[in-house]
Enzyme design. Structure first.
Site, PDB file in Angstrom:
ATOM      1  N   GLU A  90      10.176  14.904  15.733  1.00  0.00           N
ATOM      2  CA  GLU A  90      10.511  14.824  14.305  1.00  0.00           C
ATOM      3  C   GLU A  90       9.670  15.864  13.564  1.00  0.00           C
ATOM      4  OE1 GLU A  90       9.234  11.280  12.064  1.00  0.00           O
ATOM      5  OE2 GLU A  90      11.269  11.171  11.277  1.00  0.00           O
ATOM      6  N   GLU A 129      10.198   0.508  10.354  1.00  0.00           N
ATOM      7  CA  GLU A 129      11.208   1.545  10.153  1.00  0.00           C
ATOM      8  C   GLU A 129      10.504   2.864  10.404  1.00  0.00           C
ATOM      9  OE1 GLU A 129      12.940   4.381   9.029  1.00  0.00           O
ATOM     10  OE2 GLU A 129      12.965   3.739   6.924  1.00  0.00           O
ATOM     11  N   LYS A 174       0.831  -1.201   0.000  1.00  0.00           N
ATOM     12  CA  LYS A 174       0.000   0.000   0.000  1.00  0.00           C
ATOM     13  C   LYS A 174       0.867   1.253   0.000  1.00  0.00           C
ATOM     14  CE  LYS A 174      -1.789   2.840   2.883  1.00  0.00           C
ATOM     15  NZ  LYS A 174      -1.864   4.122   2.153  1.00  0.00           N
ATOM     16  N   CYS A 200      13.490  10.265   7.157  1.00  0.00           N
ATOM     17  CA  CYS A 200      13.459   9.746   8.533  1.00  0.00           C
ATOM     18  C   CYS A 200      14.832   9.828   9.197  1.00  0.00           C
ATOM     19  CB  CYS A 200      12.933   8.322   8.560  1.00  0.00           C
ATOM     20  SG  CYS A 200      13.678   7.280   7.323  1.00  0.00           S
TER      21      CYS A 200
HETATM   22  P1  NDP Z   1       2.005   7.640   8.560  1.00  0.00           P
HETATM   23  O1  NDP Z   1       2.875   6.858   9.429  1.00  0.00           O
HETATM   24  O2  NDP Z   1       0.628   7.926   8.980  1.00  0.00           O
HETATM   25  O3  NDP Z   1       1.923   6.958   7.114  1.00  0.00           O
HETATM   26  C1  NDP Z   1       2.761   5.948   6.614  1.00  0.00           C
HETATM   27  C2  NDP Z   1       1.923   4.935   5.836  1.00  0.00           C
HETATM   28  O4  NDP Z   1       1.050   4.220   6.718  1.00  0.00           O
HETATM   29  C3  NDP Z   1       1.006   5.560   4.800  1.00  0.00           C
HETATM   30  O5  NDP Z   1       0.891   4.695   3.697  1.00  0.00           O
HETATM   31  C4  NDP Z   1      -0.307   5.658   5.566  1.00  0.00           C
HETATM   32  O6  NDP Z   1      -1.411   5.779   4.727  1.00  0.00           O
HETATM   33  C5  NDP Z   1      -0.294   4.357   6.319  1.00  0.00           C
HETATM   34  N1  NDP Z   1      -1.133   4.333   7.524  1.00  0.00           N
HETATM   35  C6  NDP Z   1      -1.651   5.365   8.236  1.00  0.00           C
HETATM   36  N2  NDP Z   1      -2.326   4.914   9.317  1.00  0.00           N
HETATM   37  C7  NDP Z   1      -2.237   3.562   9.290  1.00  0.00           C
HETATM   38  C8  NDP Z   1      -2.711   2.528  10.147  1.00  0.00           C
HETATM   39  N3  NDP Z   1      -3.413   2.792  11.250  1.00  0.00           N
HETATM   40  N4  NDP Z   1      -2.434   1.243   9.837  1.00  0.00           N
HETATM   41  C9  NDP Z   1      -1.695   0.951   8.745  1.00  0.00           C
HETATM   42  N5  NDP Z   1      -1.223   1.889   7.891  1.00  0.00           N
HETATM   43  C10 NDP Z   1      -1.481   3.183   8.160  1.00  0.00           C
HETATM   44  O7  NDP Z   1       2.689   8.978   8.211  1.00  0.00           O
HETATM   45  P2  NDP Z   1       1.974  10.308   7.669  1.00  0.00           P
HETATM   46  O8  NDP Z   1       2.066  10.287   6.227  1.00  0.00           O
HETATM   47  O9  NDP Z   1       0.614  10.524   8.221  1.00  0.00           O
HETATM   48  O10 NDP Z   1       2.910  11.387   8.289  1.00  0.00           O
HETATM   49  C11 NDP Z   1       2.749  11.759   9.653  1.00  0.00           C
HETATM   50  C12 NDP Z   1       4.084  12.073  10.247  1.00  0.00           C
HETATM   51  O11 NDP Z   1       4.851  10.894  10.284  1.00  0.00           O
HETATM   52  C13 NDP Z   1       4.918  13.033   9.426  1.00  0.00           C
HETATM   53  O12 NDP Z   1       4.634  14.328   9.777  1.00  0.00           O
HETATM   54  C14 NDP Z   1       6.309  12.632   9.777  1.00  0.00           C
HETATM   55  O13 NDP Z   1       6.720  13.298  10.916  1.00  0.00           O
HETATM   56  C15 NDP Z   1       6.206  11.177  10.064  1.00  0.00           C
HETATM   57  N6  NDP Z   1       6.657  10.310   8.984  1.00  0.00           N
HETATM   58  C16 NDP Z   1       7.808   9.640   9.195  1.00  0.00           C
HETATM   59  C17 NDP Z   1       8.289   8.824   8.201  1.00  0.00           C
HETATM   60  C18 NDP Z   1       9.544   8.095   8.410  1.00  0.00           C
HETATM   61  O14 NDP Z   1      10.001   7.394   7.503  1.00  0.00           O
HETATM   62  N7  NDP Z   1      10.137   8.207   9.559  1.00  0.00           N
HETATM   63  C19 NDP Z   1       7.631   8.665   6.926  1.00  0.00           C
HETATM   64  C20 NDP Z   1       6.383   9.391   6.824  1.00  0.00           C
HETATM   65  C21 NDP Z   1       5.950  10.184   7.839  1.00  0.00           C
HETATM   66  P3  NDP Z   1      -1.842   7.271   4.257  1.00  0.00           P
HETATM   67  O15 NDP Z   1      -0.739   7.884   3.528  1.00  0.00           O
HETATM   68  O16 NDP Z   1      -2.978   7.002   3.377  1.00  0.00           O
HETATM   69  O17 NDP Z   1      -2.227   8.005   5.514  1.00  0.00           O
END
Ligand code: NDP
Length: 481
Positions: A386, A255, A181, A289
């Site tokens: 972060e 991760e 996904k 990240c």
């Molecule tokens: P999320 O962790 O919410 O998203 C990562 C992935 O997980 C996306 O594909 C998301 O879908 C999906 N997802 C969201 N909720 C669930 C759930 N309950 N169960 C399974 N999958 C889920 O990150 P966000 O994009 O919302 O970003 C929020 C914050 O997270 C950012 O501001 C940043 O600080 C941090 N972040 C950190 C990352 C890293 O690699 N360390 C990467 C991305 C974000 P969808 O996109 O549709 O919400």
């Protein structure tokens, strides 16, 4: 003397956008329950309509992956699986310009980065794992490690194609099938990758792609037909997934977030260190990240480093991500821009001193100027949380021991950087920093042969290298491990 750059936009003509994209299940694009739109964060224009996968669509994808696992993929000799991975790698290379332009349109990152980093590294991951497919018995996990089965993979929006490659390549090399996904805001390169799977004649069902939002991810990780979950994203959602997978028997790798320290000692070559600091925090708009978001500078060179850093930040070009001159592109979404703005306001309110590069911001789209905070204390939110944006917090230290203590003073532990001429100091620091990756006199370097992953709230499990294979293999039945 300051040079003005003429615009050098990359052509969009290499990309043929469809009006609407289905889900990729069983080797074909199929309709799903509802649709949503994906936009360009640089202009807010709608790029395409994408299908939102509901629980019944996830069900179909998992069933298709199970069938492909049992009938084809797990029984196929590694040398044959390897050929498919090689073919995918070659197709990524052949279609690299198309992938790079599409990634930049959907994500907002500069074309210079998608063209020179994301896409070549994605191809490299498939090449690297193609090489492993027929050598798993020599990887150190016993003579006949088995695949796990069907893997559910959820990836974020910061490196859409690259995170796909990090997850899909090792899973397939080890004989698993996948349901992936992509993030809601960046589904398009995953869908182009689905076309590449068709072009490579990958057996139907080996790779399935279900687009959607968090609810789709939730349905996927909770699905009883999944044997392993691999997730990259926020620590908050990672914890939720860990709870959902507990006592389910599913294998899990996470991760998650980071708040990396980039430590500059007084003997470091300043210009080189400043390039590393800039690359550490402004690469990919700081949506990284492992970004070096906390700069620790030895007090004796603080003024010199800060002056050089501000000078360099003043030369960064922010704007049209498709322009080959652009250094800093668009923030990925309005929600992320709001989050960055809120944390920056908290930094100001808590008494840190803000300086932003004097660059004009475009009228449309989501933008944030490269920003540095000084007079930051370890208690400030901008030093602890972060931000995931182009915002650097600067702290100082006097001794190596103080640098280690401050660097490790975080719930995260994904990466760190050390800048010094002394090799012995690099080794001394590396053995004390609680971080999965420690870069010495460089930052944000990635290679498929090098394992990547975190400590503490940055997650567990490794991706890449020999170590990364373990996440996709059942090694428990091997008597000779
Ligand atoms: P999320 O962790 O919410 O998203 C990562 C992935 O997980 C996306 O594909 C998301 O879908 C999906 N997802 C969201 N909720 C669930 C759930 N309950 N169960 C399974 N999958 C889920 O990150 P966000 O994009 O919302 O970003 C929020 C914050 O997270 C950012 O501001 C940043 O600080 C941090 N972040 C950190 C990352 C890293 O690699 N360390 C990467 C991305 C974000 P969808 O996109 O549709 O919400």
């Amino acid at each position: 003397m300051r040079f003005e750059y003429s615009p050098a936009p990359e052509s969009r003509a290499t990309v043929t956008l469809r009006d609407s994209y289905g889900l990729f299940i069983g080797g074909a694009f199929v309709p799903g329950s509802s649709v949503f739109k994906t936009i360009s964060p640089a202009s807010e224009e709608v790029l395409a309509e994408v299908t939102h996968a509901g629980p019944e669509d996830v069900d179909r994808a998992v069933a298709s992956a199970r069938q492909a696992y049992e009938r084809t993929w797990s029984a196929m000799p590694g040398r044959e699986r390897g050929k498919y991975l090689f073919r995918i790698a070659r197709l990524i290379q052949e279609r690299s310009r198309e992938l790079a332009v599409l990634e930049t349109m959907d994500n907002g990152k500069p074309i210079r980065e998608s063209r020179d980093i994301d896409v070549p590294l994605a191809a490299a991951h498939f090449f690297y794992h193609a090489g492993w497919a027929d050598k798993l018995g020599y990887a150190g996990f016993g003579s006949s490690p088995r695949p796990l089965g069907v893997v559910g993979q959820v990836i974020p929006w910061n490196f859409p194609l690259l995170m796909l490659a990090w997850k899909v390549a090792p899973a397939l090399a080890c004989g698993n099938t996948v349901v992936l996904k992509p993030a809601e805001t960046t589904p398009l390169t995953a869908l182009l990758f689905a076309e590449i799977c068709q072009q490579a004649d990958l057996p139907p069902g080996v790779v399935n792609i279900v687009t959607g939002d968090g609810a789709t991810g939730q349905a996927l990780v909770a699905h009883p037909g999944i044997d392993k979950v691999a997730f990259t994203g926020s620590t908050e959602v990672g914890k939720e997934i860990a709870r959902a997978c507990a006592v389910s028997g599913k294998r899990l790798t996470l991760e998650l977030g980071g708040k990396a320290a980039n430590v500059v000692f007084d003997d470091a070559p300043v210009d080189q260190a400043v390039e590393g600091i800039v690359n550490g925090i402004f690469f990919n708009q700081g949506h990284v990240c492992c970004a070096g978001s906390r700069l620790l500078v030895q007090e004796s060179v603080y003024d010199e480093v800060l002056a050089a850093l501000r000078r360099r930040m003043g030369t960064l070009r922010l704007g049209d991500p498709l322009d080959k001159n652009t250094d800093v592109g668009a923030i990925n979404s309005r929600a992320q821009l709001d989050k960055i703005s809120e944390l920056v306001s908290s930094g100001e309110a808590e008494g840190a001193s803000r300086w932003s590069a004097p660059c004009p911001l475009p009228d449309r789209g989501f933008w944030f100027a490269p920003t540095v905070f000084t007079e930051v204390s370890q208690a400030h939110r901008i030093a602890r949380e972060e931000i995931f944006g182009p915002v650097l917090s600067v702290l100082t230290f006097r001794t190596p021991a103080e640098a280690v203590e401050k660097a490790n003073n975080t719930p995260y532990g994904l990466s760190a950087g050390v800048w010094t001429e002394k090799g012995s100091l690099i080794l001394w620091m590396a053995s004390r920093l609680r971080a999965g990756v420690v870069w010495a006199n460089t930052f944000n370097r990635f290679d498929p042969s090098s394992p990547f992953g975190g400590y503490k709230e940055s997650g567990f499990g490794r991706e890449g290298g020999r170590h990364g294979l373990e996440a996709y293999l059942d090694v428990t039945g091997n008597a000779d491990v």
